[in-house]
Design a protein around this motif. Sequence first.
Motif, mmCIF file in Angstrom:
data_model
loop_
_atom_site.group_PDB
_atom_site.id
_atom_site.type_symbol
_atom_site.label_atom_id
_atom_site.label_comp_id
_atom_site.label_asym_id
_atom_site.label_seq_id
_atom_site.Cartn_x
_atom_site.Cartn_y
_atom_site.Cartn_z
ATOM 1 N N ASP A 1 18.467 91.881 20.050
ATOM 2 C CA ASP A 1 19.206 93.120 19.791
ATOM 3 C C ASP A 1 18.406 94.040 18.870
ATOM 4 N N PHE A 2 17.331 94.610 19.441
ATOM 5 C CA PHE A 2 16.504 95.559 18.688
ATOM 6 C C PHE A 2 16.042 96.649 19.642
ATOM 7 N N ASP A 3 15.647 97.784 19.052
ATOM 8 C CA ASP A 3 15.101 98.871 19.859
ATOM 9 C C ASP A 3 13.668 98.560 20.238
ATOM 10 N N VAL A 4 13.258 99.051 21.406
ATOM 11 C CA VAL A 4 11.879 98.908 21.890
ATOM 12 C C VAL A 4 11.267 100.306 21.948
ATOM 13 N N PRO A 5 10.445 100.682 20.959
ATOM 14 C CA PRO A 5 9.897 102.049 20.944
ATOM 15 C C PRO A 5 8.863 102.253 22.053
ATOM 16 N N MET A 6 8.767 103.502 22.524
ATOM 17 C CA MET A 6 7.690 103.869 23.448
ATOM 18 C C MET A 6 6.566 104.485 22.623
ATOM 19 N N LEU A 7 5.343 103.983 22.856
ATOM 20 C CA LEU A 7 4.183 104.382 22.057
ATOM 21 C C LEU A 7 3.097 104.967 22.943
ATOM 22 N N SER A 8 2.426 105.967 22.422
ATOM 23 C CA SER A 8 1.293 106.548 23.137
ATOM 24 C C SER A 8 0.103 105.594 23.043
ATOM 25 N N GLY A 9 -0.547 105.349 24.197
ATOM 26 C CA GLY A 9 -1.680 104.420 24.198
ATOM 27 C C GLY A 9 -2.813 104.905 25.082
ATOM 28 N N ASN A 10 -4.006 105.017 24.504
ATOM 29 C CA ASN A 10 -5.161 105.446 25.302
ATOM 30 C C ASN A 10 -5.619 104.373 26.281
ATOM 31 N N PHE B 1 3.235 102.121 32.936
ATOM 32 C CA PHE B 1 3.809 101.786 31.637
ATOM 33 C C PHE B 1 3.355 100.369 31.287
ATOM 34 N N VAL B 2 2.930 100.149 30.025
ATOM 35 C CA VAL B 2 2.354 98.861 29.624
ATOM 36 C C VAL B 2 3.303 98.128 28.688
ATOM 37 N N HIS B 3 3.783 96.986 29.181
ATOM 38 C CA HIS B 3 4.581 96.045 28.374
ATOM 39 C C HIS B 3 3.723 95.597 27.184
ATOM 40 N N THR B 4 4.279 95.695 25.981
ATOM 41 C CA THR B 4 3.490 95.466 24.772
ATOM 42 C C THR B 4 4.113 94.369 23.921
ATOM 43 N N ALA B 5 3.354 93.254 23.801
ATOM 44 C CA ALA B 5 3.769 92.129 22.954
ATOM 45 C C ALA B 5 2.702 91.958 21.882
ATOM 46 N N PRO B 6 2.889 92.551 20.704
ATOM 47 C CA PRO B 6 1.824 92.595 19.694
ATOM 48 C C PRO B 6 1.291 91.224 19.291
ATOM 49 N N GLY B 7 2.067 90.167 19.503
ATOM 50 C CA GLY B 7 1.618 88.828 19.141
ATOM 51 C C GLY B 7 0.821 88.135 20.220
ATOM 52 N N HIS B 8 0.588 88.825 21.359
ATOM 53 C CA HIS B 8 -0.042 88.132 22.486
ATOM 54 C C HIS B 8 -1.092 88.966 23.225
ATOM 55 N N GLY B 9 -1.690 89.938 22.571
ATOM 56 C CA GLY B 9 -2.745 90.702 23.236
ATOM 57 C C GLY B 9 -3.499 91.570 22.258
ATOM 58 N N ASP C 1 -5.040 94.695 22.727
ATOM 59 C CA ASP C 1 -4.580 96.089 22.738
ATOM 60 C C ASP C 1 -3.164 96.193 22.187
ATOM 61 N N ASP C 2 -2.309 95.229 22.564
ATOM 62 C CA ASP C 2 -0.927 95.221 22.080
ATOM 63 C C ASP C 2 -0.902 95.158 20.561
ATOM 64 N N TYR C 3 -1.760 94.313 19.999
ATOM 65 C CA TYR C 3 -1.819 94.139 18.546
ATOM 66 C C TYR C 3 -2.258 95.436 17.860
ATOM 67 N N ILE C 4 -3.307 96.062 18.411
ATOM 68 C CA ILE C 4 -3.857 97.268 17.772
ATOM 69 C C ILE C 4 -2.839 98.410 17.827
ATOM 70 N N VAL C 5 -2.310 98.672 19.049
ATOM 71 C CA VAL C 5 -1.373 99.793 19.190
ATOM 72 C C VAL C 5 -0.052 99.491 18.491
ATOM 73 N N GLY C 6 0.457 98.265 18.703
ATOM 74 C CA GLY C 6 1.774 97.949 18.154
ATOM 75 C C GLY C 6 1.774 97.714 16.663
ATOM 76 N N HIS C 7 0.886 96.825 16.201
ATOM 77 C CA HIS C 7 0.937 96.415 14.789
ATOM 78 C C HIS C 7 0.055 97.292 13.899
ATOM 79 N N VAL C 8 -1.232 97.431 14.278
ATOM 80 C CA VAL C 8 -2.168 98.142 13.400
ATOM 81 C C VAL C 8 -1.831 99.625 13.310
ATOM 82 N N GLU C 9 -1.570 100.263 14.468
ATOM 83 C CA GLU C 9 -1.376 101.714 14.481
ATOM 84 C C GLU C 9 0.073 102.129 14.231
ATOM 85 N N ASN C 10 1.027 101.247 14.580
ATOM 86 C CA ASN C 10 2.438 101.656 14.468
ATOM 87 C C ASN C 10 3.294 100.732 13.617
ATOM 88 N N GLY C 11 2.688 99.701 13.011
ATOM 89 C CA GLY C 11 3.389 98.890 12.029
ATOM 90 C C GLY C 11 4.471 97.992 12.555
#
Length: 942
Positions: A333-342, A352-360, A362-372
Motif C-alpha cells: 500500500d504505497f504510491d509508485v512514482p513515475m520518473l524520467s529516465g534517459n 515504460f520501464v518497471h523499476t525495482a531499485p534493489g534489483h538492477g 539502472d533502477d538503483y541509479i534512477v530510483g535510489h541515487v537520483e530520486n531517493g
Amino acid sequence: MSTDEQTKRDYRDTVFLPKTDFPMRAGLPAREPDFLKKWEADNIYAQLRTESKGRPKFILHDGPPYANGDIHIGHAMNKILKDVIVRSQQMQGKDAPYVPGWDCHGLPIEWKIEEKYRKKKKNKDEVDPVEFRRECREFAAGWIDVQKEQFKRLGIFGDWDNPYTTMKFEAEAKIVEELLKFARSGALYRGSKPVMWSPVEKTALAEAEVEYHDHTSVQIDVGFPVVSTDCADIKDAQVVIWTTTPWTIPANRAVCYGPDVDYVVISVTGVADDSTTAVGEKLALAEALVSEFTARAGITAFDTVAHFKGSALSGTKLTHPWHGHADADGFYDFDVPMLSGNHVTIDAGTGFVHTAPGHGEDDYIVGHVENGIPLPFTVNEAGCYYDHVALVAGQHVYKVADAVCDLLTGVGALKARGKLVHSYPHSWRSKAPLIFRNTPQWFISMEKTGLRDTALKAIREEVDWFPGVSKNRIEAMVADRPDWVISRQRAWGVPITLFVHKETGDILVDEAVNARIVDAVTAGGADAWVAVDPQELLGNTYNADDYEQVQDILDVWFDSGCTHAFVVEGREELNERADLYLEGSDQHRGWFQSSLLESCGTRGHAPYKGVLTHGFTMDGDGRKMSKSLGNTVAPQTIINQFGADILRLWVVSTDYMEDVRIGDEIIKGSADAYRKIRNTMRYLLGNLVDFSDEEKLAYDEMPALEKYILSRLAEVGKVVEERSSVYDFNPIFREIYRFCILDLSQFYFDIRKDCLYCDDSQSIKRRATRTVLDILFHNLTRWLAPILVFTTEEIWQARFGSDAKSVHHLQWQDTAEYLTKGDAAKWGVISEVRRVVTAALEIDRKEKRIGSSLQAAVDIYLSDNMASAFEGESLTELFIVSSAAVHALDAAPSGAFALEDGASIKVVTKVASGDKCERCWVVSDEVSENGDLCNRCQDVVA
C-alpha cells in the motif's frame, strides 16, 4: 660403363660440401626436455640475474593465473608472449627478471572443496573455518605445482623456485595493509546496493566472474493503475510495463518513462478468448510499440484515445498492482512514482520501464541515487523472498513466475504473458543464472577521495597502451564505473579486517590496532582473523563487545590488484613500478583496472608504465573454444606432437593484439615455417665449418652482393629493434621469415652456393661469403633466441659445442652500420631478371631439354637502364647457368620468352656448348682443354 668413365677421378674430396651434425628433422618433443634439464642444472636464471646486475631494469609483472586446473591454450599464449618479451629485453642489454605468480583465493577453489562436503551431505558452514581454509590452501598448492611444470615445459625462464602467491602469509598481510589504507583515507564504506549475486553459491560476483548464455525467461506485461496525475490523458488509464523478471514485481517501487518518447492511450474494444486483458480497459504505452504489445496481449481491436509526450507524465503517481490485496496486510500500500529516465528506449516492451531499485543497476541509479527511493530488502542469499515479503514469502525467485502471474491475474493487472530467449548473466563457475540483489556490501568510493579522477589522469597521461585503442576502452570503463564493491560472502580469501562500532557504524581506524592485525596475519595468515581473540587485536583501549568484527571476504580482484605492492615493490630484484602488464583483453575490467584503482587509491599513480592486451584464442574456424563444442586445443597435445618451439612460433606469427585462431592446419603451418627457418640455419652451420677470425674479410673488401645482403640484414635488424620496443613480435617474425626464405635461401644462398663449394678456400669471394654467413648466423640466432628457445640453443651448441655458454646469455648485435650501404635498386633489378630467367629455364627442364640449369646458356634482353645493373657481376653465377650474356632489348628475337606482353625482360635459352666439369658441373669448352675440369677447378685442384 666406358673405360673413360671408369678412369674419371672422383673430385668430391676437393669440394667444400656443407658439414654439420645439426639434423634436418628437429625431433623437438624428445630433445626439448634435455635442454630444460641442462638449464635447470646450470641454474641459468640465477646466472642471468648475477651477470645482469647494474644494467637498466625491465620489469614485466606477471598477472596471476588461477590455481585450479591444467593450463589451457590461452595460458600458454599469455606466458609465451611474456617470455618472448622478457628475453628480448634481456638480450638488448637489460636486467629483465621474471617472477611468476598465482591467484589462490576465491570461489572456484572454495566451490571445489564445498563439492567434497556436499557429497558427504555436509554444509560448509558446519566445517571448522580454519580446517576448510587449510583444504583450500592445499588444493591451490597442488595445482600450482602442476601448472609450474606445465609452464616450464613451454621454455619459460623465471624464478620458479620462489614465485609469488596471493595465499602466502606475507602477501595476505600486505593485502590487509592495503585495505586498511583505504579505511584510513575515508574511501571505504559499507552501503547497500544491488550487486550481481549467485543464489547457488550465495555470494556476490565480480563482473569478470560473469559469463553470458542464452536463457529462457517468462516475459509479462503488467498494468499499473494511475492514482494522481497532471496529465488528463491518462487519468483513467493503466500504465503498462514489460519485464522479463516477474520475480522483481514484489520489489517494484517506480515506473520510468522517456521524456521525449511519444506515448498513446488505447481503449480496448476487442480481445481474443485467451486474453487476460478486458474490453473497456484504457492502457498507456509507447506509440511505436502498440502493434507488438497488442499482439502479445491478444487485443484484436482498440481505439487510440490520446497522444502525449513522456514529459507530460512528470509528477504522476501510480499504485502497485497488489495495493490493498486482502492477503498482503498493507505491504504493497504505497504510491509508485513515475520518473524520467534517459535509459528508457522503444526498442522492445512498452516504452515504460518497471523499476525495482534493489534489483538492477539502472533502477538503483534512477530510483535510489537520483530520486531517493529507499532500497527494499526482498530476496535472501539463497534467492528466496524474505519472510516479510507478502504474498510470495519463502518462494525462490526462479520458481515464482507462475505464482506472480496468478496473483497479477487475480487483480486484473496481467495483460500478457510469454517466453523470451535472450542473453542472460550466469556464474562462470556454477553456470547457474544470476540475479541483481540488494545486499549490504563494502565499497571503495570512486568520488570521495578523487579516485576516479586520479585513475583517469593515469590512464591518459602516465601509461602507454598497446594497442592504442585499448586506452579508450579502459578510460570509458573507469569513467562510467560505479563504486568498487570489494566484499564477498565466502570463506576462502583475505578477510575484510575491520571493526565497526555497533552503535555508530563507524569503522575503527587506529594505527596500533591496524599494526596488530597486520602482524597477526603475517604470523598466521588470514586464518588469524578467526583464530585470534578479537580483544587481543583491539588491545586495552577498546572493548570487543562494542564492535562488530566484519566477516566478509575481500574480492579476489582486490587481492590481485595489490600484487604490485608485495611483488614489484616488495622484492629486491624488482623496481617500484612495472614497465609492463600483459594480459588478455578481458582484464580491462579485471586485473588491469583493479591494479590501477588500488595503486591510484593508495599511491596516487598507476602501478605500470605500459599495458599490452592480447586477444582470445579461437578455434580454426574462428569460434570461441568450448568443451561442449569439443573444439578446445590443449597446449600439452601440441607440445607432445610438435614441440614447444612450434607453439612459441605460432604465438609470434599471429596478430596477438586481436583474437587469434589455432587448429590442426594452423599449427601445421607453423611447423612448416619452422622447418624452413631450421633449414636456413642448418645451411649456415654446414657452410661455416672451421671458419675462423683469420678468414674474415673486411667490409670494404667485400663484393657488392655481400654488401647488399648485409644492408638487408640491417633493415631486418631495424624492424626487430623498433617493433620489440613496442612489444609487437608479429612483424619481427614476418620480416625474419621472409628474409630467410626470399633473401637468403632463394637468392643469396642460391647464387653463392657454387662459390662456397668450388672456389679456392682463400678466394676473396668465398671469404666474403663465409664472413657474411658468420654475421648472419650470429644475428639470426640471437634474434630468434627469445622465440625458438630450444632450437637456438641446439643451433648454438651445434656450432660451438655442448659446453659453450648458452645462447641465452648473449645480447643482440648492432647492425646499423650496414644500413643503406647496399645498392638496393641494382639488386632489385637483378632479382627481377632472375625471376624471368628461372621461369624460362623451368620450361626447358619440364620439356627435358635440360636437367640442371648448369646445362643451359641464356641470352637476356634488357633496356639500357636495367642492363647497367649487371656491370661487374658474374652472369653465370647470378643465373646458375654455364653461359650468359646481356643484350639490348630491341635486339630480342621474335619468340623470346617473357612473363607478360610488352615486358622489358626477355630471355632466350639454349643448351650450353662444351663438356661438363667433373668437379663443379659447369658446361664449358675449357673442360676439353684441361681433360675433365674447367679452368677455375683446374687451378683449385692444383
